[in-house]
Every structure is written in C-alpha cells, then in structure tokens.
Write a protein that holds these residues in place. Structure first.
Motif, PDB file in Angstrom:
ATOM      1  N   THR A  95      -1.331   2.395 -17.760  1.00 50.75           N
ATOM      2  CA  THR A  95      -2.586   1.896 -17.187  1.00 50.75           C
ATOM      3  C   THR A  95      -2.402   1.356 -15.769  1.00 50.75           C
ATOM      4  O   THR A  95      -3.364   0.928 -15.141  1.00 50.75           O
ATOM      5  N   ASP A  96      -1.164   1.357 -15.275  1.00 52.83           N
ATOM      6  CA  ASP A  96      -0.887   0.877 -13.912  1.00 52.83           C
ATOM      7  C   ASP A  96      -0.981   2.071 -12.959  1.00 52.83           C
ATOM      8  O   ASP A  96      -0.198   3.019 -13.065  1.00 52.83           O
ATOM      9  N   ALA A  97      -1.922   2.015 -12.026  1.00 51.48           N
ATOM     10  CA  ALA A  97      -2.120   3.144 -11.100  1.00 51.48           C
ATOM     11  C   ALA A  97      -0.867   3.426 -10.274  1.00 51.48           C
ATOM     12  O   ALA A  97      -0.697   4.534  -9.756  1.00 51.48           O
ATOM     13  N   ARG A  98       0.020   2.430 -10.155  1.00 48.84           N
ATOM     14  CA  ARG A  98       1.229   2.627  -9.347  1.00 48.84           C
ATOM     15  C   ARG A  98       2.314   3.403 -10.090  1.00 48.84           C
ATOM     16  O   ARG A  98       3.303   3.809  -9.499  1.00 48.84           O
ATOM     17  N   PHE A  99       2.140   3.565 -11.399  1.00 50.38           N
ATOM     18  CA  PHE A  99       3.131   4.297 -12.202  1.00 50.38           C
ATOM     19  C   PHE A  99       2.847   5.791 -12.066  1.00 50.38           C
ATOM     20  O   PHE A  99       1.752   6.258 -12.376  1.00 50.38           O
ATOM     21  N   LEU A 145       0.829  -1.203   0.000  1.00 49.44           N
ATOM     22  CA  LEU A 145       0.000   0.000   0.000  1.00 49.44           C
ATOM     23  C   LEU A 145       0.862   1.250   0.000  1.00 49.44           C
ATOM     24  O   LEU A 145       1.913   1.279   0.640  1.00 49.44           O
ATOM     25  N   GLY A 146       0.394   2.261  -0.709  1.00 50.50           N
ATOM     26  CA  GLY A 146       1.076   3.563  -0.648  1.00 50.50           C
ATOM     27  C   GLY A 146       2.321   3.674  -1.511  1.00 50.50           C
ATOM     28  O   GLY A 146       3.013   4.680  -1.457  1.00 50.50           O
ATOM     29  N   ALA A 147       2.613   2.640  -2.301  1.00 49.83           N
ATOM     30  CA  ALA A 147       3.868   2.658  -3.061  1.00 49.83           C
ATOM     31  C   ALA A 147       3.628   2.998  -4.536  1.00 49.83           C
ATOM     32  O   ALA A 147       2.712   2.462  -5.164  1.00 49.83           O
ATOM     33  N   GLY A 148       4.444   3.895  -5.069  1.00 47.40           N
ATOM     34  CA  GLY A 148       4.412   4.232  -6.486  1.00 47.40           C
ATOM     35  C   GLY A 148       5.801   4.049  -7.077  1.00 47.40           C
ATOM     36  O   GLY A 148       6.791   3.962  -6.345  1.00 47.40           O
ATOM     37  N   PHE A 149       5.866   3.972  -8.413  1.00 45.95           N
ATOM     38  CA  PHE A 149       7.175   3.843  -9.065  1.00 45.95           C
ATOM     39  C   PHE A 149       7.257   4.781 -10.251  1.00 45.95           C
ATOM     40  O   PHE A 149       6.234   5.209 -10.804  1.00 45.95           O
ATOM     41  N   THR A 150       8.493   5.127 -10.611  1.00 44.04           N
ATOM     42  CA  THR A 150       8.731   5.904 -11.824  1.00 44.04           C
ATOM     43  C   THR A 150       9.650   5.098 -12.731  1.00 44.04           C
ATOM     44  O   THR A 150      10.369   4.208 -12.266  1.00 44.04           O
ATOM     45  N   LEU A 151       9.638   5.432 -14.007  1.00 44.09           N
ATOM     46  CA  LEU A 151      10.527   4.781 -14.974  1.00 44.09           C
ATOM     47  C   LEU A 151      11.426   5.826 -15.616  1.00 44.09           C
ATOM     48  O   LEU A 151      10.946   6.895 -16.021  1.00 44.09           O
ATOM     49  N   GLY A 152      12.711   5.526 -15.676  1.00 43.55           N
ATOM     50  CA  GLY A 152      13.639   6.467 -16.286  1.00 43.55           C
ATOM     51  C   GLY A 152      15.046   5.910 -16.275  1.00 43.55           C
ATOM     52  O   GLY A 152      15.296   4.834 -15.716  1.00 43.55           O
ATOM     53  N   ILE A 153      15.951   6.654 -16.899  1.00 48.29           N
ATOM     54  CA  ILE A 153      17.351   6.230 -16.975  1.00 48.29           C
ATOM     55  C   ILE A 153      18.209   7.259 -16.248  1.00 48.29           C
ATOM     56  O   ILE A 153      18.266   8.431 -16.618  1.00 48.29           O
ATOM     57  N   HIS A 154      18.832   6.791 -15.178  1.00 45.27           N
ATOM     58  CA  HIS A 154      19.645   7.609 -14.275  1.00 45.27           C
ATOM     59  C   HIS A 154      20.935   8.039 -14.990  1.00 45.27           C
ATOM     60  O   HIS A 154      21.521   7.243 -15.722  1.00 45.27           O
ATOM     61  N   PRO A 155      21.392   9.273 -14.756  1.00 40.41           N
ATOM     62  CA  PRO A 155      22.585   9.742 -15.485  1.00 40.41           C
ATOM     63  C   PRO A 155      23.823   8.871 -15.279  1.00 40.41           C
ATOM     64  O   PRO A 155      24.666   8.782 -16.179  1.00 40.41           O
ATOM     65  N   MET A 156      23.928   8.205 -14.131  1.00 42.77           N
ATOM     66  CA  MET A 156      25.117   7.377 -13.923  1.00 42.77           C
ATOM     67  C   MET A 156      25.048   6.048 -14.664  1.00 42.77           C
ATOM     68  O   MET A 156      26.040   5.336 -14.748  1.00 42.77           O
ATOM     69  N   TYR A 157      23.873   5.716 -15.203  1.00 47.20           N
ATOM     70  CA  TYR A 157      23.737   4.485 -15.988  1.00 47.20           C
ATOM     71  C   TYR A 157      23.804   4.762 -17.489  1.00 47.20           C
ATOM     72  O   TYR A 157      23.898   3.839 -18.285  1.00 47.20           O
ATOM     73  N   VAL A 158      23.747   6.040 -17.835  1.00 42.59           N
ATOM     74  CA  VAL A 158      23.724   6.423 -19.243  1.00 42.59           C
ATOM     75  C   VAL A 158      24.958   5.918 -19.982  1.00 42.59           C
ATOM     76  O   VAL A 158      24.888   5.426 -21.107  1.00 42.59           O
TER      77      VAL A 158
END
Ligand SMILES: [Zn+2]
Length: 268
Positions: free
Chosen positions: A87-91, A53-66
């Motif tokens: 369509t995922d409410a957690r995103f 409960l209460g958890a969300g996530f983001t998607l992206g590429i961190h500069p140190m992984y570039v």
C-alpha cells in the motif's frame, strides 16, 4: 534521468545519502531507486524512499547476504514486509535479488533457492525485479524464463553480448554505470555503444562502482547519485547521441521496467 540503483542507506554515506540525492536533483536527476539487501535494512530503505521526491524502494535479499541468513526465517520476513509495503506508493518491486558466482565460497544452491523463492514472489504479485548478476547471466536468464518474469533490471550488467540479448529478449533492461567509463572495459563499452537504447538504464550503484574519474583519487567520498549526470554524458559521447535523448529514453526505460516508478518521478 533516474538513478536506477543506489544504496543510499549504506554506512559509507554516514546518514547523508539523501543529501547526496538532493544535490543530484539540482543537477537534473529526477528519480532514484533504493534497493534493500536483507531484512535488516528493509525499514531503512522504506524510510529513505519516503523522505524525498522521486524516490522508490524495493525489498529483497541480496545473494551476498544469503549465506548468513536462515532461509525460511528470512523469506517469511520478506513476505511480511512486502505484504505491508504493497500500500506504500514508494514500494516498486522485489530486489536486490540474484546470483553471485564471482565471490568465492558462497553456497550456490542456497543462493539459487532464495533467488527462485523471490522470483516466485515477484511473479505472484506481478512485481518487477532488480537483479544482481555476477558471472551468472545465463542462470539468471534461465530462471527469469522459468518464472515468466518480464519486467525488471539486470543491474551493473557485465556479461557477453549473447547474454545481454537473452536478458533483453526476456523483457529486462540492463543497468549501466561507472564500470563502462573505464577505457579498458572494452567489451562493456562495446555493449554500451551498440545495444538498443530502449533497453538501457542508468545507475550509479552508489556507494560502489566508482566511475573512472573518482578512481585513484582519494576523495574520502563514496560514489554517489551526484555522478549520474556525468555517467549519462559519457554514454552520450560513446553512442554519439544527444545527452537529452539519453536522459529521456533511459528515464522511459526505468518507468517501463519498474512501472510503479512512473507516478514517483519528478517532472522534468
Ligand atoms: Zn546493489
């Protein structure tokens, strides 16, 4: 209160990141944001966010992984993953993205291109951004202006007062965590004390940025969302404001900056 930045999938947690979050929940933590760092952990952060409960996530590429990624391939993986996650409410947004001018030897031009491509994606989909800002606050503010980004968080902010105000003016919130708990962090403590409360969000950046009370101790434990209540208490003490006010206002700030978190946060 909400931990606006925690890498619960990091190897330091040895698969126990959600156990740490559950413990934090018993201490009053009502939500958590788990950012991805590269295509390899997109699935992991999505699964973790969907497991509590209460958890969300983001998607992206961190500069140190570039550095190690093929730009075009990584961006197409990101685009596909984001399209599927809508369509995922957690995103809840695009991150962790940004610019790191502190770590030596990183290709700044490649970082900038990847950052811009991800800001464009956030703009086109009207999603907020979670940003890594290290010795790069001026460029981050400039790019956010250029792309019209008005929602998001500059996590683990550690710049000047002028840079703080440039980001705030853009509509962004600044993440404060373990770093300001150190007595020697004079400038950062001054900012934590005097910036308007409505632009600050709390974070642990777990497993990194251990607060002062964990540093030097060999506990074998990574920094964790369990530390958030004590970080909030430190901020209250520094600002001479009530803990309840800090908890409530920083929670509101997270849901304003990352609107999709609003429906996820557990009731107080
Ligand atoms: Zn991070």
């Amino acid at each position: 209160m909400i931990d606006s930045h925690a890498h619960l999938d990091a190897p330091e947690f040895a698969g126990q990141g959600m156990v740490a979050y559950q413990e934090a929940q018993t201490l009053g933590v009502r939500g958590i944001l788990i950012p991805a760092v590269c295509p390899d952990n997109f699935i992991a952060v999505q699964e973790l966010a969907n497991s509590a409960l209460g958890a969300g996530f983001t998607l992206g590429i961190h500069p140190m992984y570039v550095e190690s990624l093929d730009e075009a391939h990584a961006l197409s993986q990101l685009n596909e993953a984001v399209a599927a996650a809508l369509t995922d409410a957690r995103f809840v947004g695009i991150g962790e993205i940004g610019l790191d001018y502190f770590v030596p030897g990183l290709d700044r031009e490649k970082q900038l291109r990847m950052f811009q491509a991800q800001l464009r994606l956030a703009r086109d989909l009207e999603l907020p951004v979670v940003m890594h800002v290290r010795r790069s606050a001026d460029h981050i503010a400039r790019e956010c202006r250029r792309f019209g980004i008005k929602h998001g968080v500059a996590h683990a902010f550690n710049g000047s007062e002028q840079q703080a105000h440039a980001l705030i003016k853009q509509g962004l919130c600044l993440g404060f965590g373990g770093a300001f708990t150190y007595g020697r962090a004079l400038q950062l403590r001054r900012l934590a004390q005097h910036l308007p409360l409505d632009c600050l969000v709390l974070e642990t950046d777990a497993p990194d940025i251990a607060p002062v009370w964990l540093a030097g101790e060999f506990t074998g434990q990574p920094n964790s969302p369990v530390q958030l209540p004590r970080i909030a208490a430190c901020l209250a003490l520094l600002r001479q404001e009530s803990l309840a006010l800090i908890q409530e206002q920083t929670t509101q700030n997270v849901v304003r900056s990352v609107p999709r978190m609003r429906s996820l946060v557990r009731p107080a």
